[in-house]
Design an enzyme around this catalytic site. Structure first.
Site, PDB file in Angstrom:
ATOM      1  N   LYS A 159       0.824  -1.196   0.000  1.00 38.33           N
ATOM      2  CA  LYS A 159       0.000   0.000   0.000  1.00 38.33           C
ATOM      3  C   LYS A 159       0.861   1.249   0.000  1.00 38.33           C
ATOM      4  O   LYS A 159       2.010   1.145   0.416  1.00 38.33           O
ATOM      5  CB  LYS A 159      -0.961  -0.001   1.199  1.00 38.33           C
ATOM      6  CG  LYS A 159      -0.293   0.325   2.543  1.00 38.33           C
ATOM      7  CD  LYS A 159      -1.299   0.351   3.642  1.00 38.33           C
ATOM      8  CE  LYS A 159      -1.717   1.754   4.004  1.00 38.33           C
ATOM      9  NZ  LYS A 159      -0.732   2.525   4.773  1.00 38.33           N
ATOM     10  N   HIS A 188      -0.297  -5.099   5.964  1.00 37.38           N
ATOM     11  CA  HIS A 188       0.561  -5.785   6.936  1.00 37.38           C
ATOM     12  C   HIS A 188      -0.156  -6.089   8.250  1.00 37.38           C
ATOM     13  O   HIS A 188       0.269  -6.941   9.005  1.00 37.38           O
ATOM     14  CB  HIS A 188       1.884  -5.040   7.147  1.00 37.38           C
ATOM     15  CG  HIS A 188       1.799  -3.853   8.059  1.00 37.38           C
ATOM     16  ND1 HIS A 188       1.389  -2.634   7.634  1.00 37.38           N
ATOM     17  CD2 HIS A 188       2.070  -3.708   9.375  1.00 37.38           C
ATOM     18  CE1 HIS A 188       1.424  -1.784   8.646  1.00 37.38           C
ATOM     19  NE2 HIS A 188       1.830  -2.405   9.724  1.00 37.38           N
ATOM     20  N   LYS A 199      -0.220  -9.638  11.298  1.00 34.96           N
ATOM     21  CA  LYS A 199       0.063  -9.564  12.745  1.00 34.96           C
ATOM     22  C   LYS A 199      -0.505 -10.809  13.434  1.00 34.96           C
ATOM     23  O   LYS A 199      -1.620 -11.231  13.133  1.00 34.96           O
ATOM     24  CB  LYS A 199      -0.556  -8.305  13.346  1.00 34.96           C
ATOM     25  CG  LYS A 199       0.166  -7.033  12.886  1.00 34.96           C
ATOM     26  CD  LYS A 199      -0.364  -5.838  13.621  1.00 34.96           C
ATOM     27  CE  LYS A 199       0.172  -4.543  13.020  1.00 34.96           C
ATOM     28  NZ  LYS A 199       1.488  -4.156  13.485  1.00 34.96           N
ATOM     29  N   ASP A 243      -4.675   6.366   4.992  1.00 40.25           N
ATOM     30  CA  ASP A 243      -3.481   5.677   5.486  1.00 40.25           C
ATOM     31  C   ASP A 243      -3.835   4.482   6.377  1.00 40.25           C
ATOM     32  O   ASP A 243      -3.145   3.471   6.351  1.00 40.25           O
ATOM     33  CB  ASP A 243      -2.636   6.689   6.282  1.00 40.25           C
ATOM     34  CG  ASP A 243      -1.237   6.164   6.581  1.00 40.25           C
ATOM     35  OD1 ASP A 243      -0.650   5.513   5.699  1.00 40.25           O
ATOM     36  OD2 ASP A 243      -0.743   6.405   7.703  1.00 40.25           O
ATOM     37  N   HIS A 260      -6.188  -0.888   6.941  1.00 41.10           N
ATOM     38  CA  HIS A 260      -5.981  -1.668   8.171  1.00 41.10           C
ATOM     39  C   HIS A 260      -7.260  -1.803   9.006  1.00 41.10           C
ATOM     40  O   HIS A 260      -7.642  -2.898   9.408  1.00 41.10           O
ATOM     41  CB  HIS A 260      -4.893  -1.031   9.043  1.00 41.10           C
ATOM     42  CG  HIS A 260      -3.592  -0.809   8.332  1.00 41.10           C
ATOM     43  ND1 HIS A 260      -3.108  -1.686   7.395  1.00 41.10           N
ATOM     44  CD2 HIS A 260      -2.666   0.184   8.409  1.00 41.10           C
ATOM     45  CE1 HIS A 260      -1.946  -1.241   6.929  1.00 41.10           C
ATOM     46  NE2 HIS A 260      -1.657  -0.102   7.530  1.00 41.10           N
ATOM     47  N   LYS A 294      -2.542   9.708  14.960  1.00 36.28           N
ATOM     48  CA  LYS A 294      -1.132   9.883  15.322  1.00 36.28           C
ATOM     49  C   LYS A 294      -1.079  10.795  16.537  1.00 36.28           C
ATOM     50  O   LYS A 294      -1.988  11.575  16.787  1.00 36.28           O
ATOM     51  CB  LYS A 294      -0.368  10.553  14.183  1.00 36.28           C
ATOM     52  CG  LYS A 294      -0.439   9.779  12.879  1.00 36.28           C
ATOM     53  CD  LYS A 294       0.892   9.208  12.507  1.00 36.28           C
ATOM     54  CE  LYS A 294       0.845   8.455  11.209  1.00 36.28           C
ATOM     55  NZ  LYS A 294       1.324   7.085  11.284  1.00 36.28           N
TER      56      LYS A 294
HETATM   57  C1  BG6 Z   1       1.330   2.069   7.888  1.00 32.76           C
HETATM   58  C2  BG6 Z   1       1.019   3.534   7.842  1.00 32.76           C
HETATM   59  O1  BG6 Z   1       0.553   1.375   6.945  1.00 32.76           O
HETATM   60  O2  BG6 Z   1       1.046   1.550   9.177  1.00 32.76           O
HETATM   61  C3  BG6 Z   1       1.780   4.282   8.914  1.00 32.76           C
HETATM   62  O3  BG6 Z   1       1.353   4.056   6.568  1.00 32.76           O
HETATM   63  C4  BG6 Z   1       1.564   3.647  10.269  1.00 32.76           C
HETATM   64  O4  BG6 Z   1       1.408   5.656   8.946  1.00 32.76           O
HETATM   65  C5  BG6 Z   1       1.811   2.155  10.213  1.00 32.76           C
HETATM   66  O5  BG6 Z   1       2.453   4.262  11.195  1.00 32.76           O
HETATM   67  C6  BG6 Z   1       1.423   1.502  11.511  1.00 32.76           C
HETATM   68  O6  BG6 Z   1       1.831   0.176  11.480  1.00 32.76           O
HETATM   69  P1  BG6 Z   1       2.184  -0.563  12.838  1.00 32.76           P
HETATM   70  O7  BG6 Z   1       2.421  -1.984  12.423  1.00 32.76           O
HETATM   71  O8  BG6 Z   1       3.402   0.109  13.395  1.00 32.76           O
HETATM   72  O9  BG6 Z   1       0.993  -0.393  13.708  1.00 32.76           O
END
Ligand code: BG6
Length: 481
Positions: free
Chosen positions: A142, A172, A176, A229, A234, A334
């Site tokens: 992505k 991703h 997890k 994002d 996610h 964030k």
């Molecule tokens: C990414 C986003 O897909 O996921 C980021 O682009 C974000 O902005 C990240 O920080 C968070 O992933 P994780 O695995 O650290 O929760």
């Protein structure tokens, strides 16, 4: 099984921060199939030896515990190769094809870890160069598109060169361990499924909170925002895993068909419901973990008048028999108070409380971050002599302690799956497009809305409007309970 893994964007952040450490861990755990080669592709000229040194240096930035010893790295580095390519030149793809054909590995995985604007060019060049035989899979990271039309355009180009089962879209979060446990919990136990419905569940909350700011990614982030994002991908993927019907088999398409049905059942937003049920925020200066941090518009490469959201909270419903009327709340941001990703399933309170203190309802908390775990919150007698006095307690499952094995990270799992051709954890194009279709009215309503995002202080849980939104239904966010 022999394989070749080609990493386009071989010197980029994603490669050295995530992919190489994950591949190293897979190799160290003995999970990477023997007979593999990893080919990094980037624009500048380097030898294999120079590339190996580049990665060795970068590994110093990887978490302490996972750092390889010198000898270990040397053995891993034997797998690494490097090739300079200009991704716009057909003859460079012909050269790559020759390199691949000279060995004829059983599996070839092409991982596009480049800037997304190159995806369509690379995919069509790969197709023209015939690097798309049945042994080839292409992995797309992505962001896949900026909105529905751009996502459809990418998918169209990908489809011209690769079949759906050859195109692996990574989210991703699906890699997890906690997310895989979600399926195991629901479909590996008889206990939960009878309760997994509107009659027993009051609401479900999905929180993906980060304490970090946008860091050095201001440029990318400002064009993207939290909705694109984190929510479009996610958060919605987690929602599908929570809400899907039990699939008939464990086959990838059986699972993805069910996930798609959830996305199609989400209540569509209207301009009015966006105003009522979606809160967007942007952080201003504050303090996180005791340190002062700047506001979003003071971050590097972020315009001072930016209206990009760094926080989203929304309420939705799934319009089907299982879930009708159950609110699903999604929240991400964030610079929130803590790094905390979790799904909370709040059950309904007992219908007729007979004990004092029985007002609190049960809940199941699936923790994704910072550690994965599972908590079942129950009411129990305290045993203080006042025989019927109830207090909340939790059954707390720590997977590290339960299984005594190192948990496999998201990228490690997804890379191994891509090599093995296991597609369950990859997102199909129709799922991805449906997710875009659902967020589009939010993007459109925001364009018309002159107010822009509400501000929130860095280190808080987001704008107060987020708590007010959920309070309207008589609920509170989990951390306020
Ligand atoms: C990414 C986003 O897909 O996921 C980021 O682009 C974000 O902005 C990240 O920080 C968070 O992933 P994780 O695995 O650290 O929760």
């Amino acid at each position: 099984m022999s394989f070749d893994l080609v990493l386009f964007g071989g010197t980029g952040d994603l490669t050295w921060r995530k992919l190489m450490p994950a591949l190293f861990q897979a190799w160290r755990h003995g999970k990477l199939p023997a007979g593999g080669r990893i080919l990094a592709v980037a624009r500048d000229e380097r030898t294999d030896a120079q590339y190996r040194e580049f990665i060795r240096d970068k590994f110093n930035a990887v978490e302490e515990a996972k750092q390889p010893s010198g000898e270990e790295f040397d053995r891993f580095a034997e797998l690494l190769h490097y090739r300079a390519m200009d991704l716009s030149k057909a003859e460079h793809y012909a050269g790559l094809k020759q390199w691949l054909d000279a060995r004829g590995a059983e599996t070839v995985v092409l991982f596009l870890a480049t800037s997304p604007h190159l995806f369509t060019e690379i995919c069509s060049q790969l197709g023209s160069a015939h690097i798309n035989g049945p042994q080839v899979r292409v992995v797309l990271e992505k962001p896949l598109g900026h909105d529905l039309p751009s996502a459809q355009e990418i998918n169209q180009v990908v489809r011209a060169s690769f079949t759906e089962r050859q195109a692996l879209r990574i989210d991703h979060y699906l890699g997890k361990p906690a997310v895989q446990n979600l399926s195991a919990l629901r479909f590996g136990n008889a206990l939960f499924e009878p309760l997994w419905r509107r009659e027993s569940i009051a609401n479900i909350q999905i929180t993906l909170a980060e304490s970090i700011g946008v860091g050095t990614r201001g440029d990318f982030y400002d064009r993207t925002g939290a909705l694109r994002d984190m929510v479009q991908n996610h958060a919605l993927q987690l929602l599908t895993m929570i809400a899907m019907e039990p699939p008939p088999t464990g086959d990838a398409d059986a699972i993805r068909d069910e996930k798609l049905k959830v996305l199609k059942s989400l209540r569509p937003f209207t301009p009015q419901s966006v105003l009522r049920d979606v809160v967007r925020g942007q952080y201003k200066a504050g303090s996180v973990g005791g340190s002062a941090v700047p506001g979003y518009t003071e971050e590097v490469k972020v315009p001072q008048d930016s209206r990009t959201e760094t926080f989203v909270a929304l309420r939705t419903e799934i319009q089907n028999w299982r879930w009708a009327g159950v609110p699903f709340y999604l929240r991400t941001g964030k610079r929130l108070m803590a790094r905390d990703a979790q799904i909370v399933v709040n059950f309904r309170p007992v219908p007729h409380p007979i004990f004092p203190g029985a007002g609190r309802a049960n809940k199941l908390v699936i923790k994704l971050q910072p550690e994965d775990g599972l908590e079942l919150h129950l009411m129990a007698a305290k045993g203080t002599g006042q025989s019927d006095l109830l207090a909340p307690v939790k059954l707390d499952l720590d997977f590290d302690k339960a299984f005594h094995t190192e948990r496999v990270g998201a990228y490690e799992r997804l890379l191994l799956d891509a090599i093995a051709g296991r597609l369950n954890l990859f997102v199909r194009s129709d799922e991805q497009e449906q997710a875009w279709r659902w967020v589009m009215p939010i993007l459109q309503a925001w364009e018309q809305d002159e107010e822009g995002p509400r501000t929130y202080t860095a280190g808080s849980w987001g704008p107060p409007a987020s708590s007010a939104m959920i309070a309207r239904d008589g609920f509170v966010w989990d951390e306020e309970q």
